[in-house]
Design an enzyme around this catalytic site. Structure first.
Site, PDB file in Angstrom:
ATOM      1  N   GLY A 168       0.843  -1.198   0.000  1.00  0.00           N
ATOM      2  CA  GLY A 168       0.000   0.000   0.000  1.00  0.00           C
ATOM      3  C   GLY A 168       0.872   1.239   0.000  1.00  0.00           C
ATOM      4  N   GLY A 169       0.315   2.299   0.549  1.00  0.00           N
ATOM      5  CA  GLY A 169       1.052   3.566   0.568  1.00  0.00           C
ATOM      6  C   GLY A 169       2.349   3.482   1.343  1.00  0.00           C
ATOM      7  N   GLY A 403      24.908  11.927 -29.251  1.00  0.00           N
ATOM      8  CA  GLY A 403      24.434  12.644 -28.067  1.00  0.00           C
ATOM      9  C   GLY A 403      24.911  11.961 -26.800  1.00  0.00           C
ATOM     10  N   ALA A 404      25.096  10.652 -26.893  1.00  0.00           N
ATOM     11  CA  ALA A 404      25.536   9.904 -25.710  1.00  0.00           C
ATOM     12  C   ALA A 404      26.924  10.360 -25.258  1.00  0.00           C
ATOM     13  CB  ALA A 404      25.525   8.411 -26.004  1.00  0.00           C
TER      14      ALA A 404
HETATM   15  C1  HXC Z   1      -3.696  -4.054  12.189  1.00  0.00           C
HETATM   16  C2  HXC Z   1      -2.680  -5.939  11.470  1.00  0.00           C
HETATM   17  C3  HXC Z   1      -2.436  -5.358  10.208  1.00  0.00           C
HETATM   18  C4  HXC Z   1      -2.868  -4.033   9.994  1.00  0.00           C
HETATM   19  C5  HXC Z   1      -1.638  -7.338  10.188  1.00  0.00           C
HETATM   20  N1  HXC Z   1      -2.172  -7.169  11.392  1.00  0.00           N
HETATM   21  N2  HXC Z   1      -1.790  -6.238   9.425  1.00  0.00           N
HETATM   22  N3  HXC Z   1      -3.300  -5.283  12.437  1.00  0.00           N
HETATM   23  N4  HXC Z   1      -3.503  -3.409  11.017  1.00  0.00           N
HETATM   24  N5  HXC Z   1      -2.665  -3.411   8.859  1.00  0.00           N
HETATM   25  C6  HXC Z   1      -2.163  -8.121  12.497  1.00  0.00           C
HETATM   26  C7  HXC Z   1      -3.051  -9.300  12.265  1.00  0.00           C
HETATM   27  O1  HXC Z   1      -4.348  -9.038  12.680  1.00  0.00           O
HETATM   28  C8  HXC Z   1      -2.384 -10.355  13.144  1.00  0.00           C
HETATM   29  O2  HXC Z   1      -2.753 -10.141  14.472  1.00  0.00           O
HETATM   30  C9  HXC Z   1      -0.924 -10.023  13.023  1.00  0.00           C
HETATM   31  O3  HXC Z   1      -0.866  -8.667  12.590  1.00  0.00           O
HETATM   32  C10 HXC Z   1      -0.203 -10.858  12.006  1.00  0.00           C
HETATM   33  O4  HXC Z   1      -0.939 -10.869  10.812  1.00  0.00           O
HETATM   34  P1  HXC Z   1      -1.231 -12.208  10.013  1.00  0.00           P
HETATM   35  O5  HXC Z   1      -2.276 -11.873   9.002  1.00  0.00           O
HETATM   36  O6  HXC Z   1      -1.527 -13.319  10.968  1.00  0.00           O
HETATM   37  O7  HXC Z   1       0.193 -12.459   9.342  1.00  0.00           O
HETATM   38  P2  HXC Z   1       0.515 -13.076   7.910  1.00  0.00           P
HETATM   39  O8  HXC Z   1      -0.342 -14.267   7.670  1.00  0.00           O
HETATM   40  O9  HXC Z   1       1.986 -13.243   7.903  1.00  0.00           O
HETATM   41  O10 HXC Z   1       0.066 -11.965   6.870  1.00  0.00           O
HETATM   42  C11 HXC Z   1       0.721 -10.707   6.856  1.00  0.00           C
HETATM   43  C12 HXC Z   1      -0.067  -9.706   5.980  1.00  0.00           C
HETATM   44  C13 HXC Z   1      -1.544  -9.661   6.440  1.00  0.00           C
HETATM   45  C14 HXC Z   1       0.005 -10.191   4.540  1.00  0.00           C
HETATM   46  C15 HXC Z   1       0.644  -8.380   6.101  1.00  0.00           C
HETATM   47  O11 HXC Z   1      -1.564  -9.478   7.861  1.00  0.00           O
HETATM   48  C16 HXC Z   1      -2.296  -8.567   5.798  1.00  0.00           C
HETATM   49  O12 HXC Z   1      -2.736  -8.704   4.660  1.00  0.00           O
HETATM   50  N6  HXC Z   1      -2.517  -7.484   6.579  1.00  0.00           N
HETATM   51  C17 HXC Z   1      -3.275  -6.363   6.102  1.00  0.00           C
HETATM   52  C18 HXC Z   1      -2.478  -5.604   5.101  1.00  0.00           C
HETATM   53  C19 HXC Z   1      -3.213  -4.358   4.687  1.00  0.00           C
HETATM   54  O13 HXC Z   1      -4.192  -4.419   3.940  1.00  0.00           O
HETATM   55  N7  HXC Z   1      -2.772  -3.224   5.250  1.00  0.00           N
HETATM   56  C20 HXC Z   1      -3.344  -1.951   4.966  1.00  0.00           C
HETATM   57  C21 HXC Z   1      -2.716  -1.538   3.672  1.00  0.00           C
HETATM   58  S1  HXC Z   1      -3.181   0.046   3.199  1.00  0.00           S
HETATM   59  P3  HXC Z   1      -2.730 -11.275  15.571  1.00  0.00           P
HETATM   60  O14 HXC Z   1      -3.296 -10.622  16.781  1.00  0.00           O
HETATM   61  O15 HXC Z   1      -3.568 -12.372  15.019  1.00  0.00           O
HETATM   62  O16 HXC Z   1      -1.296 -11.669  15.737  1.00  0.00           O
HETATM   63  C22 HXC Z   1      -2.015   0.981   3.782  1.00  0.00           C
HETATM   64  C23 HXC Z   1      -2.245   2.355   3.425  1.00  0.00           C
HETATM   65  C24 HXC Z   1      -1.060   3.189   3.757  1.00  0.00           C
HETATM   66  O17 HXC Z   1      -1.127   0.608   4.435  1.00  0.00           O
HETATM   67  C25 HXC Z   1      -1.308   4.494   3.083  1.00  0.00           C
HETATM   68  C26 HXC Z   1      -0.204   5.438   3.305  1.00  0.00           C
HETATM   69  C27 HXC Z   1      -0.425   6.661   2.510  1.00  0.00           C
END
Ligand code: HXC
Length: 513
Positions: A168-169, A403-404
């Site tokens: 993501g971002g 040019g290079a």
């Molecule tokens: C809160 C999160 C989290 C998040 C993971 N966790 N991502 N909690 N916010 N963004 C937590 C899970 O609930 C879990 O908690 C623990 O972290 C581990 O995650 P798992 O899913 O069990 O791990 P894994 O299977 O290794 O998968 C990792 C992952 C997946 C691929 C990163 O967690 C995932 O898809 N997370 C969401 C990613 C996402 O969509 N993020 C937002 C992106 S948008 P527990 O308690 O069970 O241990 C963004 C915008 C930024 O970031 C913009 C900036 C301008």
């Protein structure tokens, strides 16, 4: 409870992050924890933590009952080879290393300190992105970091190591820093992941293929350095940082010891093939000029037709930019221009002298390049050299066409010294093409046009396939033997040690982006 004991307990809780189970899972995946990484990155015993008791303030979705001191990021300062370094390391065991308002504030705090105190900052990224339960304050936290990354750009070196998810971002903070290093198999970066890609474009792609270390090293160029595991990544960063100064007002450290194998002075004579149309590996030339084992190639697997990297000459850091005849004949195209330009600008920002090796047949022709903007992208490399005020030396080993020739750090665009080997060919274009154009009528009217063409080609080659026309005009400063290159470069950079050049006043330039 004894107050001192309370502190000890609180520290333990903070150090345990998301708990033993999650730490074990991190290890099973071949990843170190955030804290283990910091310890390995910095000199032994030098890490000083800041903010280990910081907790988030969110209450939604049960977060008020899920507070872990440190809030998913370890921040502080320490030293690498005795030099001050700031660091943040995201802890995936705490809510997936997700970025909350307070997690962001901790990162911003060390970034601010790094800028105020003029020392590099290294970010170890391992995060699920914005903390979903926090919503917009998390997004604002990212923006706070992006803002600081940009403001710090060119002030202090900023390095990003991707050691887990970065999606993501979140990808834009590493992208705004000077260098990105990715760990094979355990890290990935993408703006949108495989599921979104499938929905939008119907492409089926794995995380690794979409945004793994290899994809970004070879295809996108987002990844500058690849490491096979966490330990190797941290070692590589410790080494890399020794090539950089602390900030834009300083010079890179100068190790007192260096080695150079004298036999390389004769080896260099045999690197170029007899036939000037055959390829050779420009890295062999580079190795024969710089200190032994000092080359650290940047972007090794991206745009291989140009080679860039850090090196040392008598212990002093330089930046090397070299056309690579072994890949696409060393032609300049969009990717190699972008790669070269970015590296030149880093070196110029941080007072690192530039050494350019030139063997370039020109820019890559074709609709693909033209329609994707080789004009704009090629101009980036031109712009980067033109604005660079660091000491700059060029060595033309063979072809310097069209040019290079101008773009590759020619004297007219500010190079301080320009040398050519006796094998240099400095002309508007290759003899064959040139003869076809300027002797077109004579060739067409000849009894044997093919023979005439060859005769005229030889005539043009005789005139320009050498360095002496350019030397007569002072366009190159000297023609040198390959074996003299190291000595000439050493003397040149010594002469340029006190070079002081300032650009005309401007708010900032407008590089063709
Ligand atoms: C809160 C999160 C989290 C998040 C993971 N966790 N991502 N909690 N916010 N963004 C937590 C899970 O609930 C879990 O908690 C623990 O972290 C581990 O995650 P798992 O899913 O069990 O791990 P894994 O299977 O290794 O998968 C990792 C992952 C997946 C691929 C990163 O967690 C995932 O898809 N997370 C969401 C990613 C996402 O969509 N993020 C937002 C992106 S948008 P527990 O308690 O069970 O241990 C963004 C915008 C930024 O970031 C913009 C900036 C301008």
């Amino acid at each position: 409870m004894d107050k001192n004991q309370e502190l000890v307990n609180r520290r333990k809780a903070s150090h345990l992050g998301g708990g033993e189970q999650r730490i074990a899972r991190q290890h099973e995946q071949g990843k170190l924890t955030a804290r283990e990484r910091v310890i390995l990155l910095l000199d032994e015993g030098s890490f000083q933590e800041i903010g280990q008791f910081v907790e988030h303030r969110a209450t939604s979705f049960g977060l008020d009952k899920n507070k872990i001191p440190g809030d998913g990021v370890v921040t502080g300062f320490g030293t690498i080879h005795g030099r001050l370094i700031y660091v943040f390391s995201q802890d995936f065991t705490v809510l997936g290393g997700s970025l909350s308002e307070t997690h962001a504030a901790k990162i911003c705090r060390v970034m601010d300190l790094a800028v105020k105190n003029g020392a590099p900052i290294i970010g170890l990224n391992d995060s699920g992105g914005a903390r979903i339960q926090e919503g917009v304050v998390s997004l604002a936290g990212y923006a706070d970091i992006f803002y600081r990354n940009t403001r710090a750009s060119g002030v202090i070196p900023q390095l990003s190591v991707i050691m887990g998810p970065c999606a993501g971002g979140a990808v834009y903070s590493p992208a705004l820093t000077d260098f990105v290093m990715m760990v094979e198999d355990t890290s990935y970066m993408f703006v949108t992941g495989p599921n979104v890609v499938k929905t939008v474009t119907h492409e089926e792609v794995s995380s690794e293929d979409l945004g793994g270390a290899k994809a970004h090293a070879e295809k996108s160029g987002v990844n500058h350095f690849t490491a096979s595991n966490d330990v190797e990544a941290l070692k590589k960063v410790r080494d890399l940082i020794t090539y950089m100064p602390q900030n834009a007002n300083e010079l890179a450290p100068n190790p007192t010891k260096f080695e150079f194998t004298n036999s390389k002075l004769s080896t260099i004579n045999d690197v170029l093939p007899e036939n000037s149309t055959l390829p050779y590996d420009i890295r062999k030339v580079v190795e024969c000029v710089i200190d032994d084992n000092s080359f650290r190639e940047v972007h090794e697997d991206f745009a291989k037709n140009i080679v860039v990297g850090f090196a040392r000459i008598e212990g002093k850091t330089i930046g090397v930019v070299a056309n690579q005849p072994a890949a696409m004949a060393g032609v300049l195209d969009i990717d190699s221009s972008r790669k070269g330009a970015r590296f030149v600008r880093f070196c110029d920002s941080f007072n690192i002298p530039l050494l350019v090796f030139e063997d370039v047949p020109g820019f890559l022709p074709g609709t693909d390049q033209e329609w994707r903007g080789i004009i704009t992208h090629g101009a980036k490399l031109l712009y980067a050299f033109c604005e660079a005020t660091v000491p700059r030396i060029t060595v033309i080993t063979r072809k310097a066409y069209g040019g290079a020739f101008d773009v590759m750090n020619s004297k007219s665009i500010g190079a301080d010294l320009n040398f050519a080997w006796p094998t240099a060919e400095i002309a508007v274009m290759g003899a064959k093409g040139a003869a076809e154009i300027i002797f077109k009528r004579e060739i067409n009217e000849a009894a044997d046009p093919q023979a005439k063409w060859l005769e005229k080609e030889a005539e043009y080659a005789e005139m320009f396939a050498n360095p002496y026309r350019a030397a007569e005009r002072g366009i190159v400063d000297d023609v040198i033997l390959p074996s003299e290159t190291r000595a000439k470069v050493i003397a040149g950079f010594k002469m340029l040690e006190n070079k002081a050049e300032t650009l005309p006043y401007k708010k900032h330039g407008n590089i063709p982006l």
